[in-house]
Design an enzyme around this catalytic site. Structure first.
Site, PDB file in Angstrom:
ATOM      1  N   CYS A   1       0.335   1.545   7.438  1.00  4.72           N
ATOM      2  CA  CYS A   1      -0.286   1.869   6.150  1.00  4.72           C
ATOM      3  C   CYS A   1      -1.563   2.682   6.346  1.00  4.72           C
ATOM      4  O   CYS A   1      -1.829   3.632   5.608  1.00  4.72           O
ATOM      5  CB  CYS A   1      -0.576   0.604   5.353  1.00  4.72           C
ATOM      6  SG  CYS A   1       0.903  -0.142   4.656  1.00  4.72           S
TER       7      CYS A   1
ATOM      8  N   GLU B   1       0.826  -1.201   0.000  1.00  7.54           N
ATOM      9  CA  GLU B   1       0.000   0.000   0.000  1.00  7.54           C
ATOM     10  C   GLU B   1       0.866   1.258   0.000  1.00  7.54           C
ATOM     11  O   GLU B   1       0.646   2.197  -0.761  1.00  7.54           O
ATOM     12  CB  GLU B   1      -0.930   0.030   1.215  1.00  7.54           C
ATOM     13  CG  GLU B   1      -1.863  -1.161   1.323  1.00  7.54           C
ATOM     14  CD  GLU B   1      -1.299  -2.298   2.159  1.00  7.54           C
ATOM     15  OE1 GLU B   1      -0.144  -2.741   1.917  1.00  7.54           O
ATOM     16  OE2 GLU B   1      -2.014  -2.755   3.064  1.00  7.54           O
TER      17      GLU B   1
END
Length: 126
Positions: free
Chosen positions: A89, A55
């Site tokens: 993330c 990500e």
């Protein structure tokens, strides 16, 4: 771009994963509001703190190219479990995503969609 098309791009990114330690490959595909797609994979390191998730790889690629407005991100993994974003993330996502930006994961043979505000309510920001 449909959710299924975005997931297909994430699966392409999954093929580039460098995960010799965990053997857990992750791929992500990030859709900008202007229709660009940025892909990323997890890149491990023997010093786990130097590892980068799929990500963040996709987000950092986009931001490094001047793109900071996003519609959705699809995340897939090599295992049987859903590829939910880790805490780091989620914090990076909260920096660049709107509360309604969609996070798409494969779950139970189908797709499950969350919003940024659902996966990280009350996020830290300045």
């Amino acid at each position: 771009m449909t959710d299924n098309e975005l997931v297909a791009k994430a699966k392409e990114a999954l093929e580039n994963s460098y995960s010799p330690y965990s053997h857990f490959a992750v791929g992500a595909a990030l859709l900008s509001t202007d229709g660009q797609v940025f892909i990323g994979c997890n890149i491990e390191n023997s010093s786990f703190g130097a590892t980068n998730c799929a990500e963040r790889t996709a987000i950092f690629k986009a931001v490094s190219e001047g793109v900071k407005d996003f519609k959705a991100i699809a995340i897939v993994c090599s295992g049987d479990q859903p590829a939910y974003p880790c805490g780091i993330c989620r914090q990076v996502m909260s920096e660049f995503f709107n509360p309604d930006t969609r996070i798409i994961v494969e779950e139970g043979g189908g797709l499950k969609t969350y919003t940024m505000s659902e996966i990280l309510p009350d996020s830290f920001s300045l």
